[in-house]
Design a protein around this motif. Sequence first.
Motif, PDB file in Angstrom:
ATOM      1  N   PRO A 128      30.281  38.140  48.188  1.00 28.96           N
ATOM      2  CA  PRO A 128      30.310  38.860  46.914  1.00 28.96           C
ATOM      3  C   PRO A 128      30.471  40.371  47.083  1.00 28.96           C
ATOM      4  O   PRO A 128      29.671  41.032  47.749  1.00 28.96           O
ATOM      5  CB  PRO A 128      28.952  38.527  46.295  1.00 28.96           C
ATOM      6  N   VAL A 129      31.529  40.910  46.486  1.00 29.48           N
ATOM      7  CA  VAL A 129      31.825  42.339  46.554  1.00 29.48           C
ATOM      8  C   VAL A 129      32.028  42.858  45.136  1.00 29.48           C
ATOM      9  O   VAL A 129      32.837  42.310  44.385  1.00 29.48           O
ATOM     10  CB  VAL A 129      33.095  42.625  47.381  1.00 29.48           C
ATOM     11  N   LEU A 130      31.289  43.899  44.752  1.00 28.32           N
ATOM     12  CA  LEU A 130      31.496  44.527  43.458  1.00 28.32           C
ATOM     13  C   LEU A 130      32.680  45.474  43.585  1.00 28.32           C
ATOM     14  O   LEU A 130      32.656  46.405  44.387  1.00 28.32           O
ATOM     15  CB  LEU A 130      30.254  45.317  43.034  1.00 28.32           C
ATOM     16  N   ILE A 131      33.715  45.238  42.797  1.00 29.25           N
ATOM     17  CA  ILE A 131      34.918  46.060  42.873  1.00 29.25           C
ATOM     18  C   ILE A 131      34.912  47.081  41.743  1.00 29.25           C
ATOM     19  O   ILE A 131      34.875  46.733  40.567  1.00 29.25           O
ATOM     20  CB  ILE A 131      36.185  45.191  42.806  1.00 29.25           C
ATOM     21  N   VAL A 132      34.944  48.345  42.110  1.00 31.83           N
ATOM     22  CA  VAL A 132      34.959  49.463  41.165  1.00 31.83           C
ATOM     23  C   VAL A 132      36.264  50.211  41.369  1.00 31.83           C
ATOM     24  O   VAL A 132      36.682  50.449  42.507  1.00 31.83           O
ATOM     25  CB  VAL A 132      33.765  50.410  41.386  1.00 31.83           C
ATOM     26  N   THR A 133      36.901  50.580  40.267  1.00 29.35           N
ATOM     27  CA  THR A 133      38.212  51.216  40.342  1.00 29.35           C
ATOM     28  C   THR A 133      38.265  52.469  39.481  1.00 29.35           C
ATOM     29  O   THR A 133      37.325  52.787  38.754  1.00 29.35           O
ATOM     30  CB  THR A 133      39.303  50.234  39.874  1.00 29.35           C
ATOM     31  N   SER A 134      39.397  53.132  39.558  1.00 25.63           N
ATOM     32  CA  SER A 134      39.642  54.301  38.725  1.00 25.63           C
ATOM     33  C   SER A 134      41.130  54.324  38.369  1.00 25.63           C
ATOM     34  O   SER A 134      41.845  55.265  38.659  1.00 25.63           O
ATOM     35  CB  SER A 134      39.253  55.583  39.482  1.00 25.63           C
ATOM     36  N   LYS A 135      41.564  53.219  37.736  1.00 26.43           N
ATOM     37  CA  LYS A 135      42.976  53.032  37.423  1.00 26.43           C
ATOM     38  C   LYS A 135      43.123  52.475  36.004  1.00 26.43           C
ATOM     39  O   LYS A 135      42.299  51.676  35.555  1.00 26.43           O
ATOM     40  CB  LYS A 135      43.601  52.027  38.392  1.00 26.43           C
ATOM     41  N   PRO A 136      44.184  52.862  35.290  1.00 24.01           N
ATOM     42  CA  PRO A 136      44.427  52.303  33.961  1.00 24.01           C
ATOM     43  C   PRO A 136      44.590  50.782  34.036  1.00 24.01           C
ATOM     44  O   PRO A 136      45.214  50.257  34.962  1.00 24.01           O
ATOM     45  CB  PRO A 136      45.732  52.982  33.518  1.00 24.01           C
ATOM     46  N   ASP A 137      44.019  50.078  33.072  1.00 27.72           N
ATOM     47  CA  ASP A 137      44.152  48.623  32.954  1.00 27.72           C
ATOM     48  C   ASP A 137      43.599  47.867  34.165  1.00 27.72           C
ATOM     49  O   ASP A 137      43.976  46.726  34.415  1.00 27.72           O
ATOM     50  CB  ASP A 137      45.622  48.230  32.739  1.00 27.72           C
ATOM     51  N   ALA A 138      42.680  48.489  34.899  1.00 27.53           N
ATOM     52  CA  ALA A 138      42.169  47.854  36.116  1.00 27.53           C
ATOM     53  C   ALA A 138      41.340  46.610  35.832  1.00 27.53           C
ATOM     54  O   ALA A 138      41.302  45.695  36.649  1.00 27.53           O
ATOM     55  CB  ALA A 138      41.360  48.854  36.927  1.00 27.53           C
ATOM     56  N   LEU A 139      40.654  46.558  34.670  1.00 29.52           N
ATOM     57  CA  LEU A 139      39.885  45.354  34.360  1.00 29.52           C
ATOM     58  C   LEU A 139      40.804  44.149  34.251  1.00 29.52           C
ATOM     59  O   LEU A 139      40.448  43.044  34.660  1.00 29.52           O
ATOM     60  CB  LEU A 139      39.094  45.532  33.064  1.00 29.52           C
ATOM     61  N   ASP A 140      41.997  44.352  33.711  1.00 28.89           N
ATOM     62  CA  ASP A 140      42.955  43.259  33.598  1.00 28.89           C
ATOM     63  C   ASP A 140      43.423  42.780  34.965  1.00 28.89           C
ATOM     64  O   ASP A 140      43.865  41.640  35.117  1.00 28.89           O
ATOM     65  CB  ASP A 140      44.167  43.681  32.765  1.00 28.89           C
ATOM     66  N   ALA A 141      43.340  43.668  35.958  1.00 23.56           N
ATOM     67  CA  ALA A 141      43.767  43.317  37.315  1.00 23.56           C
ATOM     68  C   ALA A 141      42.661  42.654  38.116  1.00 23.56           C
ATOM     69  O   ALA A 141      42.885  42.240  39.246  1.00 23.56           O
ATOM     70  CB  ALA A 141      44.264  44.565  38.042  1.00 23.56           C
ATOM     71  N   GLY A 142      41.456  42.577  37.543  1.00 22.25           N
ATOM     72  CA  GLY A 142      40.369  41.906  38.225  1.00 22.25           C
ATOM     73  C   GLY A 142      39.213  42.787  38.638  1.00 22.25           C
ATOM     74  O   GLY A 142      38.249  42.310  39.246  1.00 22.25           O
ATOM     75  N   SER A 143      39.273  44.080  38.303  1.00 21.13           N
ATOM     76  CA  SER A 143      38.176  44.985  38.639  1.00 21.13           C
ATOM     77  C   SER A 143      36.931  44.647  37.821  1.00 21.13           C
ATOM     78  O   SER A 143      37.032  44.177  36.685  1.00 21.13           O
ATOM     79  CB  SER A 143      38.591  46.431  38.369  1.00 21.13           C
ATOM     80  N   ALA A 144      35.763  44.907  38.399  1.00 17.74           N
ATOM     81  CA  ALA A 144      34.500  44.658  37.699  1.00 17.74           C
ATOM     82  C   ALA A 144      34.072  45.859  36.866  1.00 17.74           C
ATOM     83  O   ALA A 144      33.611  45.726  35.742  1.00 17.74           O
ATOM     84  CB  ALA A 144      33.398  44.290  38.694  1.00 17.74           C
ATOM     85  N   ILE A 145      34.199  47.058  37.433  1.00 20.21           N
ATOM     86  CA  ILE A 145      33.852  48.293  36.741  1.00 20.21           C
ATOM     87  C   ILE A 145      34.974  49.292  36.981  1.00 20.21           C
ATOM     88  O   ILE A 145      35.458  49.443  38.104  1.00 20.21           O
ATOM     89  CB  ILE A 145      32.516  48.874  37.256  1.00 20.21           C
ATOM     90  N   ASN A 146      35.393  49.964  35.925  1.00 24.13           N
ATOM     91  CA  ASN A 146      36.511  50.897  36.035  1.00 24.13           C
ATOM     92  C   ASN A 146      36.162  52.231  35.390  1.00 24.13           C
ATOM     93  O   ASN A 146      35.670  52.275  34.260  1.00 24.13           O
ATOM     94  CB  ASN A 146      37.755  50.315  35.344  1.00 24.13           C
ATOM     95  N   PHE A 147      36.388  53.315  36.123  1.00 24.84           N
ATOM     96  CA  PHE A 147      36.131  54.646  35.584  1.00 24.84           C
ATOM     97  C   PHE A 147      37.215  55.061  34.599  1.00 24.84           C
ATOM     98  O   PHE A 147      38.403  54.766  34.791  1.00 24.84           O
ATOM     99  CB  PHE A 147      36.074  55.687  36.711  1.00 24.84           C
TER     100      PHE A 147
END
Length: 211
Positions: A128-147
């Motif tokens: 289990p890895v929590l994936i955090v991003t900072s990209k537009p539409d990242a939740l749609d790509a599978g990110s868990a938390i996006n700035f």
Amino acid sequence: MLAGTSRALTALASACVCIFSMLACNSAAGADKYSEAEVKAAYLYRFTGYIDWPLDSRITRFTIAVLDDDDVADDLGRFLSTRSIKNLPSQVRKIKNPADIGDAQMLYIGPSFKGDLRKFIASINTHPVLIVTSKPDALDAGSAINFLEVDNRIRFEASIAAVERPGMRIAPELLSVAVRVASNRPRRESNCRVTKTPALLNTQCTEGATP
């Protein structure tokens, strides 16, 4: 409902005091602004307090991997040098590809990442890895938390499904201060009262306060 949300927000804000006190000590006298990297690093550290991992008893160190954002990695490294996470020593690992994630519990993918985010996230098939991003539409790509940047402030959105898919759990208190949860309607910032940094998470919204 609002009273309960306000209590959660107050608790989150209080939890951030020690982090931002350190930021203030490292800033010029009288400064009340912090770099984007410092704010994101503080968030990443605080997120760990509101996520439950099915931690393997063989894991002896809590690791946050960072891809394509050296500034955040460096600031986060300074945070973690004197802090533990989940009662474990903590560290930052700068990576270049999915194979470098190793036994990390969190992965932050910076805004300069140029690859296919959806494919990259799909290729991560480890513990289990929590994936955090900072990209537009990242939740749609599978990110868990996006700035996100909202009214010149760093905020975040979250996907419950992306967090829980690998067996983790996210606390309602963290969701209560997200700008958006999964496909829910975004909250209008005009309906929110946001105190300036360093009380970064002290946000009160008059509508849509509960996902």
